[in-house]
Design a protein around this motif. Structure first.
Motif, PDB file in Angstrom:
ATOM      1  N   MET A 149      17.153   4.632  -5.519  1.00 26.59           N
ATOM      2  CA  MET A 149      17.124   4.068  -6.864  1.00 26.59           C
ATOM      3  C   MET A 149      16.846   5.144  -7.901  1.00 26.59           C
ATOM      4  SD  MET A 149      14.923   0.576  -6.233  1.00 26.59           S
ATOM      5  CE  MET A 149      15.450  -0.688  -5.096  1.00 26.59           C
ATOM      6  N   HIS A 150      17.162   4.829  -9.149  1.00 28.16           N
ATOM      7  CA  HIS A 150      16.848   5.707 -10.274  1.00 28.16           C
ATOM      8  C   HIS A 150      16.286   4.853 -11.414  1.00 28.16           C
ATOM      9  CE1 HIS A 150      20.631   4.244 -11.993  1.00 28.16           C
ATOM     10  NE2 HIS A 150      21.195   4.528 -10.816  1.00 28.16           N
ATOM     11  N   ALA A 151      16.036   5.478 -12.545  1.00 32.54           N
ATOM     12  CA  ALA A 151      15.365   4.785 -13.651  1.00 32.54           C
ATOM     13  C   ALA A 151      16.171   3.618 -14.206  1.00 32.54           C
ATOM     14  CB  ALA A 151      15.055   5.779 -14.772  1.00 32.54           C
ATOM     15  N   ASP A 152      17.508   3.680 -14.096  1.00 33.69           N
ATOM     16  CA  ASP A 152      18.362   2.625 -14.651  1.00 33.69           C
ATOM     17  C   ASP A 152      18.725   1.545 -13.641  1.00 33.69           C
ATOM     18  OD1 ASP A 152      18.394   3.911 -17.103  1.00 33.69           O
ATOM     19  OD2 ASP A 152      20.102   5.167 -16.548  1.00 33.69           O
ATOM     20  N   LYS A 194      13.957  -1.684   1.121  1.00 36.37           N
ATOM     21  CA  LYS A 194      13.209  -1.011   2.171  1.00 36.37           C
ATOM     22  C   LYS A 194      11.863  -0.565   1.607  1.00 36.37           C
ATOM     23  CE  LYS A 194      17.434   0.761   4.378  1.00 36.37           C
ATOM     24  NZ  LYS A 194      18.183   1.984   4.757  1.00 36.37           N
ATOM     25  N   ILE A 195      10.792  -0.937   2.298  1.00 37.80           N
ATOM     26  CA  ILE A 195       9.443  -0.561   1.873  1.00 37.80           C
ATOM     27  C   ILE A 195       8.885   0.420   2.901  1.00 37.80           C
ATOM     28  CG2 ILE A 195       7.166  -1.379   1.192  1.00 37.80           C
ATOM     29  CD1 ILE A 195       9.409  -2.523  -0.490  1.00 37.80           C
ATOM     30  N   PRO A 196       8.608   1.684   2.525  1.00 41.47           N
ATOM     31  CA  PRO A 196       8.076   2.649   3.493  1.00 41.47           C
ATOM     32  C   PRO A 196       6.703   2.232   3.988  1.00 41.47           C
ATOM     33  CG  PRO A 196       7.960   3.520   1.262  1.00 41.47           C
ATOM     34  CD  PRO A 196       8.755   2.265   1.179  1.00 41.47           C
ATOM     35  N   LYS A 204       0.814  -1.208   0.000  1.00 48.39           N
ATOM     36  CA  LYS A 204       0.000   0.000   0.000  1.00 48.39           C
ATOM     37  C   LYS A 204       0.851   1.263   0.000  1.00 48.39           C
ATOM     38  CE  LYS A 204      -3.458  -2.812   0.368  1.00 48.39           C
ATOM     39  NZ  LYS A 204      -4.214  -3.192  -0.843  1.00 48.39           N
ATOM     40  N   THR A 205       1.835   1.306  -0.884  1.00 48.18           N
ATOM     41  CA  THR A 205       2.673   2.486  -1.029  1.00 48.18           C
ATOM     42  C   THR A 205       2.835   2.768  -2.518  1.00 48.18           C
ATOM     43  OG1 THR A 205       4.796   3.484  -0.428  1.00 48.18           O
ATOM     44  CG2 THR A 205       4.803   1.126  -0.944  1.00 48.18           C
ATOM     45  N   THR A 206       3.835   3.573  -2.884  1.00 48.46           N
ATOM     46  CA  THR A 206       4.029   3.907  -4.298  1.00 48.46           C
ATOM     47  C   THR A 206       5.424   3.495  -4.744  1.00 48.46           C
ATOM     48  OG1 THR A 206       4.906   6.129  -3.888  1.00 48.46           O
ATOM     49  CG2 THR A 206       2.504   5.896  -4.025  1.00 48.46           C
ATOM     50  N   VAL A 207       5.563   3.308  -6.084  1.00 47.67           N
ATOM     51  CA  VAL A 207       6.868   2.960  -6.645  1.00 47.67           C
ATOM     52  C   VAL A 207       7.873   4.074  -6.382  1.00 47.67           C
ATOM     53  CG1 VAL A 207       8.112   2.468  -8.783  1.00 47.67           C
ATOM     54  CG2 VAL A 207       5.849   1.471  -8.416  1.00 47.67           C
ATOM     55  N   GLY A 208       7.435   5.349  -6.519  1.00 49.66           N
ATOM     56  CA  GLY A 208       8.331   6.487  -6.301  1.00 49.66           C
ATOM     57  C   GLY A 208       8.885   6.537  -4.892  1.00 49.66           C
TER      58      GLY A 208
END
Length: 355
Positions: free
Chosen positions: A57-60, A70-72, A45-49
């Motif tokens: 992390m970044h796009a690559d 880690k999952i907020p 129940k969070t977001t990818v961002g």
């Protein structure tokens, strides 16, 4: 002096960010095969961002199986630098993700397929040109899970094959496979039609009939008159059809699969008495089947007859404990018996299989 001041400022800024990061509430998740950030975001129940910002992390960035992520906590928004702020639940903000993840029925076929892949299907019937990989993607599972749930050692599939696509679907898939096999190869119960009884007059010795009545005693005459016709059973030996098959079984449909089971396993041999069961399979496609209790269902076995002929057959299921099977160790399809060129109702066989 200016350099010292700049160094102190940098240290203070780093310490400040670290203290903020330590206040982030998160769950440590170990990435499994086939999992994506989108799946994790939906699960927690969070977001990818927020996941990407919390983990730097970044796009690559590429994910790896076994990676710790880690999952907020739900309701926290991670800003740059690893800090978080509590976001009160607002109905208007919580609504868009639900609409995005639950597309209406009027959307494109691609969206409908995605929705189906998340459904709780138990089994799947293999269509032409489908692969283990395409089926695993369709139901949101891994190829390894598909192999494990269906007891497969490789990725080979047959059109029409029933596969379990979840743990709960394993019993259902086994039952459906057995029903489908029964429609292809029906275990024949031996014919229970009573034997034909024919009464024919007894041929009396001509020399006795040619004797004069004076030479035959009254007792002998009485015995001849009272002697009743003997009854006997007509038995007709039918010649079993023959099949143009290689004596060593090399042209059998299942011959190529016998060696696939050899890895890390040993062979065993079982000898015993066999009879046939009726089936429409095998006469043209050379697919032969056997019922036995020692080898597991679905495995491929090597059948040898005393005349030296060999066939390779697939084990349908166990030999039922019924009166018609008393004294038997095997039943093979009629086409298999024809390929072995055995003609008797009962015949000895030797079966080689992997255990």
């Amino acid at each position: 002096m200016k350099k010292i001041f700049l160094l102190l400022f940098t240290c203070a800024l780093f310490l400040n960010v670290s203290l903020f990061a330590q206040n982030v509430k998160y769950t440590l998740h170990t990435l499994a095969q086939g999992e994506t950030l989108s799946m994790l975001a939906e699960k927690y129940k969070t977001t990818v961002g927020d996941i990407m910002r919390l983990n730097g992390m970044h796009a690559d960035t590429k994910l790896a199986v076994g990676q710790k992520i880690k999952i907020p906590a739900s309701g926290q928004t991670v800003v740059r630098g690893g800090t978080t702020k509590e976001v009160p639940p607002v109905p208007t903000k919580a609504k868009p993700p639900v609409v995005k993840d639950s597309p209406p029925l009027t959307q494109t076929p691609a969206a409908t397929t995605k929705s189906k892949s998340l459904s709780k299907e138990l089994t799947h019937i293999v269509e032409p040109k489908e692969t283990m990989y395409s089926i695993s993607k369709k139901y949101g599972i891994t190829v390894e899970q598909l192999q494990k749930w269906n007891y497969k050692k490789d990725n080979n599939l047959e059109t029409g094959e029933v596969l379990a696509v979840s743990v709960d679907g394993i019993p259902d898939a086994i039952a459906k496979r057995k029903t489908m096999e029964e429609s292809k190869a029906i275990a024949a119960v031996p014919d229970q039609t009573p034997p034909l009884i024919v009464n024919e007059p007894v041929n009396v010795d001509k020399t006795a009939t040619e004797k004069s009545a004076a030479d035959i005693s009254a007792k002998e005459n009485k015995a001849v008159e009272e002697k009743k016709p003997a009854a006997y059973i007509i038995t007709e030996q039918k010649q079993r059809p023959t099949i143009n098959a290689a004596a060593d079984g090399s042209d059998n449909f299942f011959a190529k699969n016998f060696g696939d089971q050899a890895s890390g396993r040993s062979t065993a041999n079982k000898s015993g008495t066999a009879m046939i069961f009726k089936t429409a399979s095998g006469w043209s496609d050379k697919k032969y089947y056997i019922l036995m209790n020692d080898a597991p269902s679905g495995s491929i076995v090597k059948i040898s007859a005393p005349n030296g002929n060999i066939v390779y057959a697939k084990v349908l299921w166990k030999l039922d404990d019924m009166k018609e099977n008393k004294g038997l160790q095997f039943r093979i399809s009629e086409a298999a018996a024809a390929a072995l060129n055995v003609q008797d109702d009962k015949f000895p066989l030797t079966i080689q299989y992997y255990q």
